[in-house]
Design a protein around this motif. Structure first.
Motif, mmCIF file in Angstrom:
data_model
loop_
_atom_site.group_PDB
_atom_site.id
_atom_site.type_symbol
_atom_site.label_atom_id
_atom_site.label_comp_id
_atom_site.label_asym_id
_atom_site.label_seq_id
_atom_site.Cartn_x
_atom_site.Cartn_y
_atom_site.Cartn_z
ATOM 1 N N GLY A 247 9.605 2.338 -0.242
ATOM 2 C CA GLY A 247 8.261 2.483 0.658
ATOM 3 C C GLY A 247 7.052 1.517 0.281
ATOM 4 O O GLY A 247 6.031 1.629 0.790
ATOM 5 N N ALA A 248 7.487 0.575 -0.620
ATOM 6 C CA ALA A 248 6.439 -0.605 -1.107
ATOM 7 C C ALA A 248 6.273 -1.862 -0.277
ATOM 8 O O ALA A 248 5.660 -2.805 -0.398
ATOM 9 N N SER A 249 7.309 -2.054 0.786
ATOM 10 C CA SER A 249 7.512 -3.202 1.522
ATOM 11 C C SER A 249 6.574 -3.009 2.786
ATOM 12 O O SER A 249 5.614 -2.366 2.956
ATOM 13 N N VAL A 250 6.987 -3.912 3.804
ATOM 14 C CA VAL A 250 6.099 -4.116 5.032
ATOM 15 C C VAL A 250 6.846 -3.426 6.208
ATOM 16 O O VAL A 250 6.367 -3.729 7.377
ATOM 17 N N GLY A 251 7.921 -2.499 6.103
ATOM 18 C CA GLY A 251 8.412 -1.908 7.242
ATOM 19 C C GLY A 251 7.736 -1.031 7.881
ATOM 20 O O GLY A 251 6.578 -0.258 7.245
ATOM 21 N N MET A 290 -1.001 3.891 -11.227
ATOM 22 C CA MET A 290 0.219 3.897 -10.226
ATOM 23 C C MET A 290 1.032 2.523 -9.935
ATOM 24 O O MET A 290 0.238 1.727 -9.577
ATOM 25 N N ILE A 291 2.136 2.566 -10.329
ATOM 26 C CA ILE A 291 3.060 1.323 -10.109
ATOM 27 C C ILE A 291 3.950 1.694 -9.039
ATOM 28 O O ILE A 291 4.864 2.781 -9.125
ATOM 29 N N GLY A 292 3.917 1.021 -7.811
ATOM 30 C CA GLY A 292 4.915 1.264 -6.858
ATOM 31 C C GLY A 292 6.224 0.262 -6.798
ATOM 32 O O GLY A 292 5.863 -1.091 -6.853
ATOM 33 N N LEU A 293 7.201 0.624 -7.211
ATOM 34 C CA LEU A 293 8.467 -0.216 -7.314
ATOM 35 C C LEU A 293 9.154 -0.344 -6.024
ATOM 36 O O LEU A 293 9.245 0.637 -5.079
ATOM 37 N N PRO A 294 9.940 -1.380 -5.736
ATOM 38 C CA PRO A 294 10.714 -1.467 -4.648
ATOM 39 C C PRO A 294 11.978 -0.615 -4.562
ATOM 40 O O PRO A 294 11.961 0.055 -5.737
ATOM 41 N N GLY A 295 12.681 -0.149 -3.347
ATOM 42 C CA GLY A 295 13.349 1.036 -3.285
ATOM 43 C C GLY A 295 14.932 0.436 -3.972
ATOM 44 O O GLY A 295 15.744 1.161 -4.061
ATOM 45 N N ASN A 296 15.203 -0.930 -3.701
ATOM 46 C CA ASN A 296 16.854 -1.438 -4.060
ATOM 47 C C ASN A 296 16.842 -1.173 -5.552
ATOM 48 O O ASN A 296 15.912 -1.199 -6.324
ATOM 49 N N PRO A 297 17.860 -0.503 -6.102
ATOM 50 C CA PRO A 297 17.847 0.086 -7.308
ATOM 51 C C PRO A 297 17.910 -1.012 -8.550
ATOM 52 O O PRO A 297 17.462 -1.021 -9.326
ATOM 53 N N VAL A 298 18.799 -2.071 -8.250
ATOM 54 C CA VAL A 298 18.409 -3.327 -9.252
ATOM 55 C C VAL A 298 17.003 -3.615 -9.433
ATOM 56 O O VAL A 298 16.265 -3.995 -10.393
ATOM 57 N N SER A 299 16.282 -3.679 -8.045
ATOM 58 C CA SER A 299 14.794 -4.139 -8.137
ATOM 59 C C SER A 299 14.045 -3.184 -8.950
ATOM 60 O O SER A 299 13.136 -3.461 -9.620
ATOM 61 N N THR A 300 14.330 -1.830 -8.903
ATOM 62 C CA THR A 300 13.587 -0.862 -9.384
ATOM 63 C C THR A 300 13.805 -0.780 -10.986
ATOM 64 O O THR A 300 12.703 -0.815 -11.605
#
Length: 405
Positions: A247-251, A290-300
């Motif tokens: 939920g941290a991207s631009v969609g 608060m740190i918002g991580l990307p959703g892809n597991p490797v990115s996380t």
């Protein structure tokens, strides 16, 4: 986009060490000392024998062949109460205190006891101080042997025990609220719909937080709607850090910044010049970082290693760990192309090159959804922005994964 270094500096800038708490020594492994630890006793407290043998005055056995009478026996934990007289010795065992007047030990292999057991003949001459552990050889009362900010190992726990410190003041464990987001996410073991995937980020982050010395609080999986996200995020009240994933991207369905903004999120930055992990955000939700991580597991997980783990170290008072993962140079086993403007973290493994020398090899495919590649990797190859092409044998910087990561 900001650089990795700037992003980490901005995350760490206002983080402060958490308060201290007192714990019993058996619970101290992996905790960070909140204050210096001084010894309450001297070790050893008296001169003691380093070997099984005979304690004596060196002057009484200055030459090989000397025979002395045996005045007693001293096992570990006991003592010989009266001073040694001239021509006497005592049978002594490792760790036992030397009687008053004794200044050396002859080991039992160099001694022959008489048939009646009353005397002993020495095949070797005594040497002043030999096989004697002097009082304070290890440490003295008042010596500071463990310092504030140290993350305690098993060796340190043993050290504290020897110092006679049954209770320790340590930094409280950081409480980390973890919130996964996405309609496409199902918890492990739950029914998985035809358009869903099993959530790995929440359990992986909880394990990574625990391994880093934190206390994970799994808030669950928020659906891609405002009410669900707002309701579950409210569970972060009282946490020392909130970590979201997805939920941290631009969609249209990436709602974290918008919804938490309505709840008071003060956004510091969003988007980092790195791969994987570009859509990472940082801010404060009230008093909670608060740190918002990307959703892809490797990115996380890569972003956890680069940003969240150092934040936990800072909260725990571990200044060394807060500097971020260390890098080291390793020879490259396969050529790499030039890099673009983002700092790259390539999943890689160690193997032997064609000449039989140790080298690092990046996986041919680096898709950030491929958790199997990350699980098989042993390190990350770090490629700086605009790094030129690297050929076989060139030195590249790597980050070794911690054993518990």
């Amino acid at each position: 986009m900001i650089s990795v270094e700037e992003a980490r500096a901005r995350i760490l800038k206002d983080l402060r060490r958490l308060p201290a708490e007192q714990i019993a020594l058996p619970q101290a492994l992996g905790r960070v000392l909140a204050e210096d630890l001084a010894a309450r006793r001297t070790q050893p407290p008296r001169d003691v024998s380093a070997m099984d043998g005979y304690a004596l005055r060196a002057a009484d056995a200055a030459e090989a062949g000397a025979t002395l009478s045996i005045a007693g026996e001293v096992p570990a934990g006991a003592s010989h109460e009266r001073p040694l007289a001239a021509g006497e010795c005592v049978r002594i065992f490792t760790g036992a205190p030397l009687p008053q007047g004794a200044d050396s030990v002859i080991i039992q292999e160099d001694a022959e006891r008489s048939a009646d057991g009353a005397s002993v003949r020495f095949a070797e001459a005594a040497s002043l101080g030999k096989w004697v552990r002097k009082a304070g050889l290890d440490f003295a009362q008042g010596d500071v042997l463990l310092t504030a900010g140290r993350r305690l190992t098993a060796r340190d726990v043993g050290m504290a025990a020897a110092m006679n410190r049954p209770w320790l003041s340590v930094v409280r464990k950081p409480r980390v609220a973890i919130l996964a987001t996405g309609d496409e996410i199902a918890m492990p073991g739950d029914p998985v719909g035809p358009n869903q995937i099993v959530s790995s980020n929440g359990p992986a982050l909880a394990a990574a937080v625990a391994a880093a010395g934190g206390e994970p609080i799994l808030l669950g999986v928020a659906e891609d709607d405002r009410d669900s996200l707002s309701r579950l995020a409210a569970g972060a009240v009282g946490a020392d850090l909130l970590v979201t994933t997805g939920g941290a991207s631009v969609g249209d369905h990436d709602l974290v910044a918008e919804v938490l903004g309505e709840s008071g999120l003060d956004l510091d930055f969003w988007k980092i010049a790195m791969r994987p992990g570009k859509p990472l955000m940082f801010g404060r939700l009230g008093a909670t970082p608060m740190i918002g991580l990307p959703g892809n597991p490797v990115s996380t997980l890569v972003c956890f290693l680069i940003f969240v783990r150092p934040a936990l170290m800072a909260l725990a008072g571990d200044e060394a760990g807060a500097q971020g993962p260390a890098t080291e140079p390793v020879r490259l086993g396969e050529a790499l192309p030039e890099n673009d403007r983002r700092q790259d973290y390539l999943r890689a493994r160690f193997e032997r090159d064609s000449a039989g020398n140790p080298a690092v090899f990046a996986f041919s495919r680096q898709d950030s959804s491929m958790l199997s590649r990350l699980a098989a990797a042993e390190c990350l190859i770090v490629r700086a922005p605009q790094a030129p092409a690297a050929k076989v044998g060139d030195l590249v910087e790597i980050i070794r994964f911690p054993d518990d990561f």
